[in-house]
Design a protein around this motif. Structure first.
Motif, mmCIF file in Angstrom:
data_model
loop_
_atom_site.group_PDB
_atom_site.id
_atom_site.type_symbol
_atom_site.label_atom_id
_atom_site.label_comp_id
_atom_site.label_asym_id
_atom_site.label_seq_id
_atom_site.Cartn_x
_atom_site.Cartn_y
_atom_site.Cartn_z
ATOM 1 N N THR A 29 0.842 -1.189 0.000
ATOM 2 C CA THR A 29 0.000 0.000 0.000
ATOM 3 C C THR A 29 0.879 1.241 0.000
ATOM 4 O OG1 THR A 29 -1.588 -1.230 1.322
ATOM 5 C CG2 THR A 29 -1.889 1.153 1.183
ATOM 6 N N MET A 132 -11.038 -10.111 5.242
ATOM 7 C CA MET A 132 -10.425 -9.067 4.435
ATOM 8 C C MET A 132 -11.084 -7.714 4.693
ATOM 9 S SD MET A 132 -7.889 -10.354 2.983
ATOM 10 C CE MET A 132 -7.722 -11.438 4.405
ATOM 11 N N LYS A 133 -12.399 -7.725 4.884
ATOM 12 C CA LYS A 133 -13.113 -6.483 5.214
ATOM 13 C C LYS A 133 -12.627 -5.928 6.542
ATOM 14 C CE LYS A 133 -17.784 -4.704 6.051
ATOM 15 N NZ LYS A 133 -19.228 -5.067 6.123
ATOM 16 N N TYR A 135 -9.683 -6.523 8.070
ATOM 17 C CA TYR A 135 -8.305 -6.044 7.970
ATOM 18 C C TYR A 135 -8.236 -4.716 7.224
ATOM 19 C CZ TYR A 135 -5.932 -10.061 9.951
ATOM 20 O OH TYR A 135 -5.460 -11.003 10.829
ATOM 21 N N THR A 136 -9.019 -4.583 6.172
ATOM 22 C CA THR A 136 -9.005 -3.325 5.423
ATOM 23 C C THR A 136 -9.532 -2.172 6.273
ATOM 24 O OG1 THR A 136 -9.305 -4.513 3.342
ATOM 25 C CG2 THR A 136 -9.837 -2.167 3.359
#
Length: 340
Positions: A29, A132-133, A135-136
């Motif tokens: 990122t 994933m949601k 962690y994001t």
């Protein structure tokens, strides 16, 4: 083996932390513009004092673990009534692929289970999307803050130097919140040194349970498992990160010791290694990873006795050993729990 115990907690206590990151590269990122250092009630000096105390605590824990002996196989507990059996089995979420741990007794418990209960669902497509949601949304700064803006100059230097051991540039971690950075660093080192999520105990049990048609249930959601850690203040998260940094130089030696203790069924030894909040960073970290979750699980395990059948509850081994463990809590509530 200075302050490498954080990884023992991860491998024995927090499956979703490892499952979501296991085998993955640190996200590339782009780093956001740096912001000013965030003011906190704690200070770098107080964090340094806490870190300085840990080696002595670890030395004492290591001595206690090495002096203790188990039965020679991973521990298995049992609760039962007239029509229900509930097995409790401590797991290690990542193992080396050549690790042999199953015994006829353990295999029989797995084979007899009508239902297998894990900490959280981390395998289904729905669970992977939720992970994933999470962690994001909870693992990255959304306001332009950079990781090192929360650290002192000395801590930044120590982090940068330690990351060379796992071949990571500090720039790759700048968008990460401290708890997320700590997880990624630890998982990368574990996998680089031969630990494999696919060889972890849950994966072995899952494959065997699918073969004989067992159903699956879970003690908590992704938010339950990860929310306490992600919700810690910056001070506690930095403690978590710097405990990880302190252990990198020793590689996975502490994990190998813990696996040896687990494979020997040395519950007292595991308790000595796992049941000290300071060695995991701080009391809030310990509570988020261990005590709070244990307390939430116990009523759910008690309810299992109300339905006929055989249940295997397989959770991180650290949750079943030492003070404040699930086993201790169940016994304190008057349940007869057979086992060490």
């Amino acid at each position: 083996m200075q302050t490498a115990f954080l990884r023992t907690a991860l491998v024995c206590c927090a499956g979703a932390l490892l499952s979501a990151c296991g085998g993955a590269e640190v996200a590339e990122t782009p780093a956001a513009p740096a912001t000013q250092v965030v003011a906190e009630a704690c200070s770098a000096e107080s964090r340094a004092d806490a870190r300085a105390r840990r080696p002595a605590l670890e030395e004492a824990a290591l001595a206690a673990a090495q002096e203790s002996r188990g039965a020679g196989a991973p521990a298995l507990w049992k609760m039962s009534d007239e029509d229900t059996v509930v097995y409790l089995f401590g797991t290690v979420h990542l193992l080396r692929p050549d690790m042999q741990w199953q015994t006829p007794v353990i295999e029989a418990a797995i084979a007899s289970a009508d239902t297998v209960v894990f900490e959280a669902d981390v395998s289904s497509p729905e669970a992977q999307r939720e992970l994933m949601k999470f962690y994001t949304g909870q693992g990255f700064f959304a306001d332009g803050t950079q990781l090192t803006s929360l650290l002192s100059g000395t801590e930044t230097e120590e982090l940068t130097e330690a990351l060379q051991l796992v071949d990571l540039p500090v720039e790759a971690l700048q968008p990460y919140k401290p708890w997320m950075a700590a997880i990624n660093i630890s998982v990368k080192q574990m996998i680089d040194e031969g630990f494999d999520p696919e060889a972890g105990v849950e994966k072995v049990i899952e494959r065997a349970a699918l073969e004989h048609g067992a159903s699956f249930a879970f003690l908590e959601t992704v938010d339950d498992q990860l929310g306490g850690l992600a919700g810690l203040g910056n001070c506690e998260q930095i403690d978590f990160l710097m405990a990880t940094v302190d252990g990198l130089e020793d590689g996975t030696a502490a994990l190998d010791l813990l696996v040896d203790e687990w494979a020997d069924g040395d519950v007292n030894g595991l308790g000595a290694l796992m049941s000290n909040p300071e060695m995991l960073g701080s009391q809030p970290i310990y509570d988020a990873m261990m005590t709070d979750r244990n307390a939430r699980w116990v009523p759910k395990i008690e309810v299992m006795l109300e339905s006929p059948g055989t249940v295997l509850v397989a959770v991180g081994a650290g949750h079943l050993a030492g003070e404040g463990s699930v086993i201790e809590m169940l016994r304190e509530k008057g349940h007869v729990v057979e086992g060490p």
